[in-house]
Design a protein around this motif. Structure first.
Motif, short mmCIF file in Angstrom:
data_model
loop_
_atom_site.label_atom_id
_atom_site.label_comp_id
_atom_site.label_asym_id
_atom_site.label_seq_id
_atom_site.Cartn_x
_atom_site.Cartn_y
_atom_site.Cartn_z
N SER A 76 17.06 3.59 -3.54
CA SER A 76 15.67 3.11 -3.48
C SER A 76 14.81 4.15 -2.80
O SER A 76 15.26 4.90 -1.93
CB SER A 76 15.60 1.78 -2.73
N HIS A 77 13.55 4.17 -3.17
CA HIS A 77 12.61 5.13 -2.61
C HIS A 77 11.38 4.38 -2.09
O HIS A 77 10.87 3.48 -2.77
CB HIS A 77 12.19 6.15 -3.66
N GLY A 78 10.92 4.77 -0.90
CA GLY A 78 9.72 4.14 -0.34
C GLY A 78 10.01 2.93 0.52
O GLY A 78 9.08 2.24 0.94
N THR A 79 11.29 2.66 0.79
CA THR A 79 11.65 1.56 1.70
C THR A 79 11.99 2.14 3.07
O THR A 79 12.40 3.30 3.19
CB THR A 79 12.84 0.77 1.15
N TYR A 80 11.88 1.30 4.07
CA TYR A 80 12.10 1.72 5.45
C TYR A 80 13.12 0.80 6.11
O TYR A 80 13.18 -0.40 5.82
CB TYR A 80 10.79 1.72 6.23
N GLY A 81 13.88 1.40 7.00
CA GLY A 81 14.95 0.65 7.65
C GLY A 81 14.46 -0.19 8.81
O GLY A 81 13.53 0.17 9.53
N ALA A 82 15.11 -1.35 8.98
CA ALA A 82 14.79 -2.25 10.09
C ALA A 82 16.05 -3.01 10.47
O ALA A 82 17.02 -3.07 9.70
CB ALA A 82 13.67 -3.21 9.71
N LYS A 83 16.03 -3.57 11.65
CA LYS A 83 17.14 -4.37 12.14
C LYS A 83 16.61 -5.70 12.64
O LYS A 83 15.50 -5.79 13.17
CB LYS A 83 17.90 -3.66 13.27
N GLY A 100 0.80 -1.22 0.00
CA GLY A 100 0.00 0.00 0.00
C GLY A 100 0.82 1.26 0.00
O GLY A 100 0.26 2.35 -0.15
N TRP A 101 2.16 1.16 0.17
CA TRP A 101 3.03 2.34 0.13
C TRP A 101 3.90 2.24 -1.12
O TRP A 101 4.69 1.30 -1.26
CB TRP A 101 3.90 2.41 1.39
N PRO A 102 3.74 3.18 -2.05
CA PRO A 102 4.50 3.09 -3.31
C PRO A 102 5.99 3.16 -3.07
O PRO A 102 6.46 3.87 -2.17
CB PRO A 102 3.99 4.30 -4.10
N ALA A 103 6.73 2.41 -3.87
CA ALA A 103 8.17 2.36 -3.69
C ALA A 103 8.84 2.08 -5.03
O ALA A 103 8.29 1.38 -5.89
CB ALA A 103 8.55 1.28 -2.67
N VAL A 144 -1.38 -3.98 11.99
CA VAL A 144 -0.83 -5.32 12.22
C VAL A 144 -1.52 -6.31 11.29
O VAL A 144 -2.75 -6.33 11.17
CB VAL A 144 -1.04 -5.73 13.70
N GLY A 145 -0.74 -7.14 10.64
CA GLY A 145 -1.27 -8.14 9.73
C GLY A 145 -1.10 -7.78 8.27
O GLY A 145 -1.27 -8.65 7.40
N SER A 146 -0.78 -6.52 7.94
CA SER A 146 -0.60 -6.14 6.53
C SER A 146 0.68 -6.77 5.99
O SER A 146 1.61 -7.10 6.73
CB SER A 146 -0.54 -4.62 6.41
N GLY A 147 0.75 -6.90 4.66
CA GLY A 147 1.89 -7.55 4.03
C GLY A 147 3.11 -6.65 3.96
O GLY A 147 3.02 -5.43 4.04
N ALA A 148 4.24 -7.30 3.81
CA ALA A 148 5.50 -6.57 3.71
C ALA A 148 6.49 -7.42 2.92
O ALA A 148 6.41 -8.64 2.91
CB ALA A 148 6.06 -6.23 5.09
N VAL A 207 14.30 6.44 8.72
CA VAL A 207 13.00 7.12 8.66
C VAL A 207 11.96 6.31 9.44
O VAL A 207 11.96 5.07 9.40
CB VAL A 207 12.55 7.27 7.18
N ASN A 208 11.10 7.02 10.16
CA ASN A 208 10.06 6.34 10.94
C ASN A 208 9.09 5.60 10.02
O ASN A 208 8.77 6.06 8.93
CB ASN A 208 9.29 7.34 11.79
N TRP A 209 8.63 4.47 10.49
CA TRP A 209 7.66 3.70 9.72
C TRP A 209 6.33 4.46 9.64
O TRP A 209 6.01 5.26 10.54
CB TRP A 209 7.43 2.35 10.37
N PRO A 210 5.54 4.23 8.59
CA PRO A 210 4.25 4.92 8.47
C PRO A 210 3.34 4.60 9.66
O PRO A 210 3.26 3.46 10.12
CB PRO A 210 3.67 4.36 7.17
N LYS A 211 2.67 5.61 10.17
CA LYS A 211 1.80 5.43 11.32
C LYS A 211 0.51 4.68 10.99
O LYS A 211 -0.14 4.12 11.87
CB LYS A 211 1.44 6.79 11.92
N ALA A 212 0.13 4.70 9.73
CA ALA A 212 -1.13 4.06 9.33
C ALA A 212 -1.00 2.56 9.12
O ALA A 212 -1.99 1.90 8.78
CB ALA A 212 -1.66 4.72 8.06
N ILE A 213 0.18 2.01 9.30
CA ILE A 213 0.36 0.57 9.11
C ILE A 213 -0.42 -0.18 10.18
O ILE A 213 -0.39 0.17 11.37
CB ILE A 213 1.85 0.20 9.17
#
Length: 452
Positions: free
Chosen positions: A367-374, A354-357, A407-411, A399-405
């Protein structure tokens, strides 16, 4: 012209003299194409030496970092029947808020006064236990009194026995004295009788001596009877002591038997009272279970059993709730062959549904529209889908993850490995070689220290 004849027109006419012929036959077609190929080759060579980040892509879904923050279902610990709903789907509830009320379906708990009646039974049993305790105290006092009375009776009987023994001694001495007097009286009588026969004594004196002799014999017989009676008193005193021991021993044994019976009854009643206390606690706890409450702050997702009057078994799911406070995370699944390349603390890029990238997996920087994680956790046992589960947490430095995410959505995840040239990656892919084995920064520092 189709040029299907063996006769060539060019042998008769020079086409280059014409304007169109000049345009066609004097133009160099391959000159520009060679330049294009040369530039393309140079660009391709440059591109082959550009850095490329090896990566492992995987699909997953959004979850929470802590288990208690994930969606949960509420169950009832007892079977029941739905009577009333206090919420609707989508409502926000706080911890302890009542969600629904249920009623009993087992006949053992239909009595609405069951808790009160059990409490009354418990009070009665507690009173009975107290009564048994008081009875035990009374019997112990009775036993103490009997023992004290027996001691006094025995002391009295022993004193009487001593008196009887002393009386026997006294009567024995008196008997000896009387025997001596009787012997003296007999001797005096015989002497007086002899002297009377010789004419030296009068008959009157003989009669007096005879009277004294008979009186002494009478006293002797009386003293002998008295002595025997005194000896009988000694025997009677000894018998009284034995009787006292036997009589009071029987009374004390009977009192102790009653005491043990009272104690046994008290213990049995106390056990019944303890059982009633357990039942009362269970009934009170069961009564509290007739109201299903929220275990934590959250939102009502879905009522699994919704109809009024529907019955359910214990442990059956009733409603789904989503906690209000949670920390987002992503779970991804990697193949067993890629598992050695994954380590806790590695960087991972995440794409949310749901978030364009615009993604270049080998060039994460562009890359654009990706978010960092560890990576924060790696499952030690393989999942049902044949892959290992890896848990990702947001990277605080990215960058902070989108607030509208939700639980259960795909990634989709891209685990970043080593930086290599593009030609090496192409060569690896063509030969189906695995990526370079990843070494964490700690391992690299350790290896450098060993070399030094």
């Amino acid at each position: 012209m189709l040029n299907i004849s063996n006769n060539k027109i060019s042998s008769f006419i020079d086409l280059t003299n014409y304007k169109s012929g000049k345009e066609l036959f004097n133009k160099e077609y391959h000159k520009g194409f060679r330049k294009f190929l040369l530039v393309f080759s140079l660009i391709l060579v440059v591109i082959l030496f550009l850095p490329w980040t090896q990566n492992i892509t995987s699909k997953g879904n959004v979850t929470t970092l802590k288990p208690n923050q994930r969606p949960q279902t509420l169950q009832s610990q007892i079977p029941g029947r739905i009577e009333q709903w206090f919420v609707q789907e989508g409502d926000f509830v706080k911890k302890g808020d009542t969600i629904l009320r249920i009623s009993e379906v087992k006949s053992d708990y239909f009595d609405e006064q069951l808790t009160q009646r059990t409490d009354d039974q418990l009070n009665a049993k507690s009173s009975s236990v107290e009564a048994y305790k008081n009875k035990g105290v009374a019997l112990q006092s009775q036993i103490s009194a009997l023992k004290q009375e027996r001691s006094l009776k025995l002391e009295q009987a022993k004193n009487k026995l001593i008196q009887s023994n002393l009386k026997v001694k006294s009567d024995s001495i008196d008997l000896q004295v009387i025997k001596i007097k009787a012997d003296i009286a007999k001797t005096q009588y015989e002497r007086t009788l002899t002297l009377q026969k010789e004419g030296l004594k009068a008959v009157k004196e003989v009669e007096e001596k005879l009277s004294k002799l008979q009186e002494a014999n009478a006293k002797l017989i009386s003293q002998q009877n008295k002595f025997l009676s005194t000896k009988n008193n000694v025997i009677n005193s000894e018998l009284v002591i034995l009787t006292i021991n036997a009589s009071y021993g029987d009374k004390i044994a009977k009192a102790q038997s009653n005491l043990f019976t009272a104690q046994s009854g008290g213990f049995d009643t106390q056990a019944q009272a303890s059982k009633l206390e357990t039942n009362l606690a269970n009934y009170r706890k069961r009564s509290s279970l007739l109201f299903v409450t929220a275990p934590q702050d959250g939102y009502i997702n879905k009522a699994i059993i919704s109809g009024i009057g529907e019955t359910f078994k214990e442990g059956q799911e009733l409603i789904s709730i989503m906690p209000a406070d949670y920390e987002l995370a992503v779970e991804m699944y990697v193949r067993p062959i890629d598992l050695p390349l994954i380590h806790i603390g590695e960087n991972v890029r995440v794409l949310f549904d749901g978030w364009p990238a615009i993604v270049f997996s080998g060039w994460p920087n562009v890359s654009h529209g990706t978010y960092g994680a560890k990576i924060v956790a790696i499952e030690n046992f393989i999942s049902d889908n044949g892959k290992y589960r890896v848990l990702l947490a947001p990277d605080d430095t990215d960058v902070n993850w989108p607030k509208a995410i939700r639980v259960g959505s795909g990634a989709k995840t891209i685990a970043l490995l080593n930086n290599v040239p593009i030609w090496f990656e192409l060569w690896r892919q063509i030969n189906s070689f695995p990526p370079n084995f990843y070494q964490s920064s700690d391992e690299k520092d350790t290896s450098k220290t060993k070399k030094g």
